[in-house]
Design an enzyme around this catalytic site. Sequence first.
Site, PDB file in Angstrom:
ATOM      1  N   ASP A  78     -68.674  29.355  -4.709  1.00  0.00           N
ATOM      2  CA  ASP A  78     -68.764  29.540  -3.267  1.00  0.00           C
ATOM      3  C   ASP A  78     -70.241  29.737  -2.916  1.00  0.00           C
ATOM      4  O   ASP A  78     -71.014  30.275  -3.698  1.00  0.00           O
ATOM      5  CB  ASP A  78     -67.919  30.738  -2.836  1.00  0.00           C
ATOM      6  CG  ASP A  78     -67.692  30.741  -1.337  1.00  0.00           C
ATOM      7  OD1 ASP A  78     -68.140  29.781  -0.660  1.00  0.00           O
ATOM      8  OD2 ASP A  78     -67.089  31.692  -0.826  1.00  0.00           O
ATOM      9  N   GLY A 128     -71.691  31.592  -0.735  1.00  0.00           N
ATOM     10  CA  GLY A 128     -72.172  32.936  -0.423  1.00  0.00           C
ATOM     11  C   GLY A 128     -72.201  33.247   1.055  1.00  0.00           C
ATOM     12  O   GLY A 128     -72.443  34.391   1.445  1.00  0.00           O
ATOM     13  N   GLY A 129     -71.948  32.240   1.893  1.00  0.00           N
ATOM     14  CA  GLY A 129     -71.939  32.484   3.334  1.00  0.00           C
ATOM     15  C   GLY A 129     -70.995  33.616   3.697  1.00  0.00           C
ATOM     16  O   GLY A 129     -71.382  34.596   4.334  1.00  0.00           O
ATOM     17  N   ASP A 146     -72.238  27.891   5.131  1.00  0.00           N
ATOM     18  CA  ASP A 146     -71.635  27.794   6.458  1.00  0.00           C
ATOM     19  C   ASP A 146     -71.847  29.091   7.232  1.00  0.00           C
ATOM     20  O   ASP A 146     -72.346  30.068   6.681  1.00  0.00           O
ATOM     21  CB  ASP A 146     -70.136  27.468   6.367  1.00  0.00           C
ATOM     22  CG  ASP A 146     -69.349  28.545   5.631  1.00  0.00           C
ATOM     23  OD1 ASP A 146     -69.957  29.256   4.802  1.00  0.00           O
ATOM     24  OD2 ASP A 146     -68.144  28.682   5.869  1.00  0.00           O
ATOM     25  N   GLY A 169     -63.071  30.328   7.375  1.00  0.00           N
ATOM     26  CA  GLY A 169     -62.787  31.173   8.527  1.00  0.00           C
ATOM     27  C   GLY A 169     -61.307  31.371   8.789  1.00  0.00           C
ATOM     28  O   GLY A 169     -60.900  31.665   9.913  1.00  0.00           O
ATOM     29  N   ASP A 226     -57.670  29.639  -3.420  1.00  0.00           N
ATOM     30  CA  ASP A 226     -58.261  30.713  -4.214  1.00  0.00           C
ATOM     31  C   ASP A 226     -57.973  32.015  -3.502  1.00  0.00           C
ATOM     32  O   ASP A 226     -57.772  32.029  -2.283  1.00  0.00           O
ATOM     33  CB  ASP A 226     -59.793  30.557  -4.306  1.00  0.00           C
ATOM     34  CG  ASP A 226     -60.487  31.093  -3.064  1.00  0.00           C
ATOM     35  OD1 ASP A 226     -60.516  30.384  -2.045  1.00  0.00           O
ATOM     36  OD2 ASP A 226     -60.952  32.247  -3.079  1.00  0.00           O
ATOM     37  N   CYS A 274     -40.323  35.504 -17.888  1.00  0.00           N
ATOM     38  CA  CYS A 274     -41.762  35.247 -17.692  1.00  0.00           C
ATOM     39  C   CYS A 274     -42.441  35.151 -19.062  1.00  0.00           C
ATOM     40  O   CYS A 274     -42.122  35.898 -19.980  1.00  0.00           O
ATOM     41  CB  CYS A 274     -42.395  36.363 -16.862  1.00  0.00           C
ATOM     42  SG  CYS A 274     -44.194  36.239 -16.726  1.00  0.00           S
ATOM     43  N   CYS A 298     -45.646  35.599 -19.765  1.00  0.00           N
ATOM     44  CA  CYS A 298     -46.942  36.297 -19.875  1.00  0.00           C
ATOM     45  C   CYS A 298     -46.887  37.316 -21.018  1.00  0.00           C
ATOM     46  O   CYS A 298     -45.809  37.710 -21.455  1.00  0.00           O
ATOM     47  CB  CYS A 298     -47.298  36.964 -18.557  1.00  0.00           C
ATOM     48  SG  CYS A 298     -46.607  38.616 -18.365  1.00  0.00           S
ATOM     49  N   CYS A 310     -44.699  40.519 -20.242  1.00  0.00           N
ATOM     50  CA  CYS A 310     -43.241  40.352 -20.242  1.00  0.00           C
ATOM     51  C   CYS A 310     -42.703  39.979 -21.621  1.00  0.00           C
ATOM     52  O   CYS A 310     -41.555  40.290 -21.937  1.00  0.00           O
ATOM     53  CB  CYS A 310     -42.834  39.307 -19.205  1.00  0.00           C
ATOM     54  SG  CYS A 310     -43.219  39.835 -17.527  1.00  0.00           S
ATOM     55  N   HIS A 331     -49.982  39.001 -15.881  1.00  0.00           N
ATOM     56  CA  HIS A 331     -48.664  38.698 -15.311  1.00  0.00           C
ATOM     57  C   HIS A 331     -48.777  38.029 -13.937  1.00  0.00           C
ATOM     58  O   HIS A 331     -48.158  37.002 -13.681  1.00  0.00           O
ATOM     59  CB  HIS A 331     -47.796  39.957 -15.203  1.00  0.00           C
ATOM     60  CG  HIS A 331     -46.551  39.697 -14.431  1.00  0.00           C
ATOM     61  ND1 HIS A 331     -45.433  39.121 -15.005  1.00  0.00           N
ATOM     62  CD2 HIS A 331     -46.275  39.811 -13.102  1.00  0.00           C
ATOM     63  CE1 HIS A 331     -44.522  38.923 -14.068  1.00  0.00           C
ATOM     64  NE2 HIS A 331     -45.009  39.334 -12.908  1.00  0.00           N
TER      65      HIS A 331
HETATM   66 ZN   LIG Z   1     -44.913  38.445 -16.878  1.00  0.00          ZN
END
Ligand SMILES: [Zn+2]
Length: 370
Positions: free
Chosen positions: A90, A92-93, A144, A213, A263, A301, A303, A306, A332
């Site tokens: 990014d 930085g604006g 920007d 914005g 993001d 899940c 991850c 989990c 997770h």
């Molecule tokens: Zn998980």
Amino acid sequence: MFTIEARDTQTQARTGTLITRHGPVRTPLFMPVATKGTVKTLTAREVGEIGYEVILSNVYHLLERPGIEVIEDHGGLHGFMSWDGAILTDSGGYQVYSLHKMVRVEEDGVAFRSLIDGRERRFTPELVLGYQERLGSDIAMQLDVCLPYGASREATQDALERTLRWGERTLAARALDGQLVFGIVQGGFYEDLREESARRTVELGFDGYALGGLSLGEPREELLAMTTTALAVIPEDKPRYVMGLGDPPGILEAIALGVDMFDSALATRVARGGAVFTPEGVLTIRNARYERDTRPLVEGCTCPACRQFTRAYLRHLYLSEETLALRMFTAHNLTFIQQLLAGARSAIEAGRYLSYLEEWRKRFREGRAS
Ligand SMILES: [Zn+2]
């Protein structure tokens, strides 16, 4: 550079592949936020193992600390943080406007005082692009002018015009082969200004288009309305990115409108506060009801939290202020979003994105995890 691979039949959702200097990445995609060169609590390798192909970092923060030179000693940000996937930086604006009370916006750029050493710093479109080239980022964002939610029409028009002039200067200054440069559409919450900003930013000819914005605390319908307006004039064959949008329902709604990139620091920030994403809504681990709960956070899940641990154990870690808890919740939540997007991509390929969206809308509406 960007190829659309599948289109949904009932919505504007699409899947695609964006070619970056660090390989192809699949869209729609979410970028975990590594503001200071790290996705907090995880190594870059761990983030890659979850399935992420692009991370977002920030010129503003890296310039303040440790400084571009230290990163250049490592051949750029990829070497510095040991990440071989793609990086979007990014400009930085947004950070300048959100972190500083005193910002001078001039035609040449913005001036502000460093929060670290109090010295005056200047960002111009050319300087900021140059920093992003030195960091070796794969996708650079133009500088920007950002405004808060509720800004007047006059201020919004003014910011829009200046952002366009800065966009033109950014493109004139580009020097790094293969680095993609994205323009930022402004226009606040005025439909005609959004449309005008999108149309004129497209005329400048960027590799992709971000909507800036937005996601500033406005009602969700306003964000979606502005997104619809802007996307109507952004060519289909360019990647479209809504900056800062990252809550699971918001991502799914925007994909239906044809957004390709997202993001947000939300998933990782709330994780460090013990808030865990589940299909039934956000689970707050400190609640007493989980004290003897021997189930995983989310059944099925994949991850590390989990696969290995119970809710009761993770709650114990969290209440004991063990750092492992923060790592586990971060892994997770990022896994949850990754799976949500993988599901979205499959649904689009199968031409049934609308039913996927409806299914999740129902879950989010009825969700009572807490
Ligand atoms: Zn998980």
